[in-house]
Design an enzyme around this catalytic site. Structure first.
Site, PDB file in Angstrom:
ATOM      1  N   LYS A  15       0.838  -1.221   0.000  1.00 38.86           N
ATOM      2  CA  LYS A  15       0.000   0.000   0.000  1.00 38.86           C
ATOM      3  C   LYS A  15       0.868   1.264   0.000  1.00 38.86           C
ATOM      4  CE  LYS A  15      -1.986  -1.015   3.935  1.00 38.86           C
ATOM      5  NZ  LYS A  15      -1.336  -2.308   4.257  1.00 38.86           N
ATOM      6  N   ARG A  90      -9.736   1.211   9.122  1.00 39.81           N
ATOM      7  CA  ARG A  90      -9.421  -0.213   9.309  1.00 39.81           C
ATOM      8  C   ARG A  90     -10.493  -0.941  10.082  1.00 39.81           C
ATOM      9  NH1 ARG A  90      -3.026  -1.319   9.384  1.00 39.81           N
ATOM     10  NH2 ARG A  90      -2.538   0.712   8.567  1.00 39.81           N
ATOM     11  N   ARG A 129      11.899  -5.355   4.458  1.00 41.66           N
ATOM     12  CA  ARG A 129      11.565  -3.925   4.324  1.00 41.66           C
ATOM     13  C   ARG A 129      12.531  -3.036   5.113  1.00 41.66           C
ATOM     14  NH1 ARG A 129       5.738  -1.793   5.405  1.00 41.66           N
ATOM     15  NH2 ARG A 129       5.966  -2.925   7.361  1.00 41.66           N
ATOM     16  N   ARG A 162      11.402  -1.696  10.774  1.00 40.13           N
ATOM     17  CA  ARG A 162      10.323  -1.450  11.746  1.00 40.13           C
ATOM     18  C   ARG A 162      10.249  -2.557  12.802  1.00 40.13           C
ATOM     19  NH1 ARG A 162       5.147   0.206   8.161  1.00 40.13           N
ATOM     20  NH2 ARG A 162       4.149  -1.107   9.711  1.00 40.13           N
ATOM     21  N   ARG A 173      -0.520  -9.070  13.196  1.00 44.20           N
ATOM     22  CA  ARG A 173      -1.038  -8.010  12.311  1.00 44.20           C
ATOM     23  C   ARG A 173      -1.949  -8.607  11.237  1.00 44.20           C
ATOM     24  NH1 ARG A 173       4.300  -5.408  10.389  1.00 44.20           N
ATOM     25  NH2 ARG A 173       2.984  -4.163   9.013  1.00 44.20           N
TER      26      ARG A 173
HETATM   27  P1  AP5 Z   1       4.847  -1.545   1.813  1.00 49.92           P
HETATM   28  O1  AP5 Z   1       4.513  -0.658   0.672  1.00 49.92           O
HETATM   29  O2  AP5 Z   1       5.596  -0.953   2.975  1.00 49.92           O
HETATM   30  O3  AP5 Z   1       3.530  -2.315   2.315  1.00 49.92           O
HETATM   31  P2  AP5 Z   1       2.282  -1.792   3.105  1.00 49.92           P
HETATM   32  O4  AP5 Z   1       1.088  -2.470   2.570  1.00 49.92           O
HETATM   33  O5  AP5 Z   1       2.257  -0.296   3.164  1.00 49.92           O
HETATM   34  O6  AP5 Z   1       2.635  -2.421   4.519  1.00 49.92           O
HETATM   35  P3  AP5 Z   1       2.542  -1.863   5.981  1.00 49.92           P
HETATM   36  O7  AP5 Z   1       3.255  -2.880   6.831  1.00 49.92           O
HETATM   37  O8  AP5 Z   1       3.061  -0.438   6.086  1.00 49.92           O
HETATM   38  O9  AP5 Z   1       1.054  -1.892   6.251  1.00 49.92           O
HETATM   39  P4  AP5 Z   1       0.379  -1.925   7.617  1.00 49.92           P
HETATM   40  O10 AP5 Z   1      -0.968  -1.580   7.238  1.00 49.92           O
HETATM   41  O11 AP5 Z   1       0.543  -3.143   8.409  1.00 49.92           O
HETATM   42  O12 AP5 Z   1       1.254  -0.869   8.464  1.00 49.92           O
HETATM   43  P5  AP5 Z   1       0.961   0.640   8.916  1.00 49.92           P
HETATM   44  O13 AP5 Z   1       2.237   1.349   9.016  1.00 49.92           O
HETATM   45  O14 AP5 Z   1      -0.113   1.228   8.115  1.00 49.92           O
HETATM   46  O15 AP5 Z   1       5.690  -2.775   1.202  1.00 49.92           O
HETATM   47  C1  AP5 Z   1       6.218  -3.768   2.062  1.00 49.92           C
HETATM   48  C2  AP5 Z   1       7.599  -4.200   1.554  1.00 49.92           C
HETATM   49  O16 AP5 Z   1       7.453  -4.824   0.268  1.00 49.92           O
HETATM   50  C3  AP5 Z   1       8.598  -3.055   1.331  1.00 49.92           C
HETATM   51  O17 AP5 Z   1       9.865  -3.508   1.661  1.00 49.92           O
HETATM   52  C4  AP5 Z   1       8.521  -2.767  -0.177  1.00 49.92           C
HETATM   53  O18 AP5 Z   1       9.738  -2.244  -0.664  1.00 49.92           O
HETATM   54  C5  AP5 Z   1       8.224  -4.156  -0.717  1.00 49.92           C
HETATM   55  N1  AP5 Z   1       7.396  -4.149  -1.916  1.00 49.92           N
HETATM   56  C6  AP5 Z   1       6.261  -3.422  -2.125  1.00 49.92           C
HETATM   57  N2  AP5 Z   1       5.732  -3.704  -3.322  1.00 49.92           N
HETATM   58  C7  AP5 Z   1       6.537  -4.656  -3.878  1.00 49.92           C
HETATM   59  C8  AP5 Z   1       6.504  -5.374  -5.111  1.00 49.92           C
HETATM   60  N3  AP5 Z   1       5.547  -5.187  -6.020  1.00 49.92           N
HETATM   61  N4  AP5 Z   1       7.474  -6.282  -5.353  1.00 49.92           N
HETATM   62  C9  AP5 Z   1       8.452  -6.516  -4.444  1.00 49.92           C
HETATM   63  N5  AP5 Z   1       8.542  -5.863  -3.256  1.00 49.92           N
HETATM   64  C10 AP5 Z   1       7.581  -4.942  -2.984  1.00 49.92           C
HETATM   65  O19 AP5 Z   1       0.364   0.365  10.379  1.00 49.92           O
HETATM   66  C11 AP5 Z   1       1.208  -0.074  11.418  1.00 49.92           C
HETATM   67  C12 AP5 Z   1       0.421  -0.169  12.714  1.00 49.92           C
HETATM   68  O20 AP5 Z   1      -0.140   1.105  13.065  1.00 49.92           O
HETATM   69  C13 AP5 Z   1      -0.784  -1.131  12.701  1.00 49.92           C
HETATM   70  O21 AP5 Z   1      -0.417  -2.454  12.937  1.00 49.92           O
HETATM   71  C14 AP5 Z   1      -1.625  -0.530  13.856  1.00 49.92           C
HETATM   72  O22 AP5 Z   1      -1.106  -0.879  15.122  1.00 49.92           O
HETATM   73  C15 AP5 Z   1      -1.419   0.965  13.666  1.00 49.92           C
HETATM   74  N6  AP5 Z   1      -2.435   1.559  12.770  1.00 49.92           N
HETATM   75  C16 AP5 Z   1      -2.229   2.107  11.538  1.00 49.92           C
HETATM   76  N7  AP5 Z   1      -3.378   2.546  11.009  1.00 49.92           N
HETATM   77  C17 AP5 Z   1      -4.339   2.271  11.913  1.00 49.92           C
HETATM   78  C18 AP5 Z   1      -5.742   2.451  11.926  1.00 49.92           C
HETATM   79  N8  AP5 Z   1      -6.387   3.020  10.886  1.00 49.92           N
HETATM   80  N9  AP5 Z   1      -6.430   2.035  13.016  1.00 49.92           N
HETATM   81  C19 AP5 Z   1      -5.805   1.482  14.067  1.00 49.92           C
HETATM   82  N10 AP5 Z   1      -4.480   1.266  14.120  1.00 49.92           N
HETATM   83  C20 AP5 Z   1      -3.749   1.648  13.052  1.00 49.92           C
END
Ligand code: AP5
Length: 218
Positions: A15, A90, A129, A162, A173
């Protein structure tokens, strides 16, 4: 056209990677609740410590806290600017809160993009990552490496891994996502806003799929 998008999808599906590129291509603002919460968690305040502990456990931060951050961010953008809500809403409660936030601003969503990838892809992506400590640019040690190891191409700052990318936290997660966020796919489908993308492929291929979905919006 001013685009206002929601990105759904499991952790590590890509994402953030797609959001960063799409924002550059379409002059949008990426509103990542993960990034906003990570910033909050650096503070020594009671809220900061609470947020840090929840994120490290793989659970979700409470709906009101996250929604307040989003409300403030969207209000600061004004009604004119397009955005991607990366990782928000979410829960069904957050989706309802978002509706009233947008209504108060006099704007509405154009689409909810569901970025999907298999568990196998997700585990490989999250274990490699790295993110920039300053500008947030996302890398992968094998798939999308920086030009110089450990250093951001864009701003030369140090890259970090991270805390919540440890295998045991990734498992929680994924479970939290399936239980609490997966129902939003149907929620947005019923509203006629859902576009699903298979994001198991290369970044360029995923980008093309998203661009195609956006063209279909007209
Ligand atoms: P990346 O683009 O970083 O993936 P992502 O889907 O953004 O993954 P996240 O882990 O950031 O999502 P998340 O929703 O768990 O975390 P968030 O920070 O939002 O890609 C991942 C890896 O793959 C990278 O290394 C990239 O280079 C590689 N890659 C990407 N595309 C590729 C491809 N096509 N081919 C090869 N490699 C590729 O949330 C973290 C925490 O915050 C949550 O667990 C929760 O505790 C809290 N939180 C956040 N939002 C909320 C909410 N709305 N409500 C409650 N708690 C929340």
């Amino acid at each position: 056209m001013v685009l206002r998008l929601v990105f759904l999808g499991p952790p590590g599906a890509g994402k953030g990677t797609i959001a960063q590129r799409l924002c550059t291509a379409h002059n949008l603002v990426q509103v990542s609740t993960g990034d906003l919460l990570r910033e909050e968690s650096k503070s020594e305040s009671g809220l900061g410590k609470k947020v840090k502990a929840i994120m490290e456990s793989g659970q979700y931060v409470d709906d009101q806290t996250v929604s307040k951050l989003v409300e403030n961010k969207l209000a600061s953008l004004g009604g004119e600017k397009g955005f991607i809500l990366d990782g928000y809403p979410r829960t069904l409660k957050q989706a309802e809160l978002l509706e009233s936030i947008l209504e108060n601003l006099g704007i509405s969503l154009d689409a909810a993009i569901d970025i999907e990838a298999s568990d196998e892809t997700i585990v490989k992506r999250l274990s490699g990552r790295r993110s920039c400590s300053k500008c947030g640019k996302i890398y992968h040690v094998k798939n999308i490496p920086p030009k110089e190891e450990g250093k951001c191409d864009a701003c030369s700052s140090a890259l970090f891994q991270r805390d919540d990318d440890k295998p045991e936290v990734v498992k929680t997660r994924l479970e939290t996502y399936r239980e609490k966020t997966k129902p939003l796919v149907d929620y947005y489908k019923e509203k006629g806003l859902l576009k699903a993308i298979d994001a198991n492929g290369e970044v360029e291929e995923n980008m093309q799929n998203v661009e195609k979905a956006l063209k279909e919006l007209g």
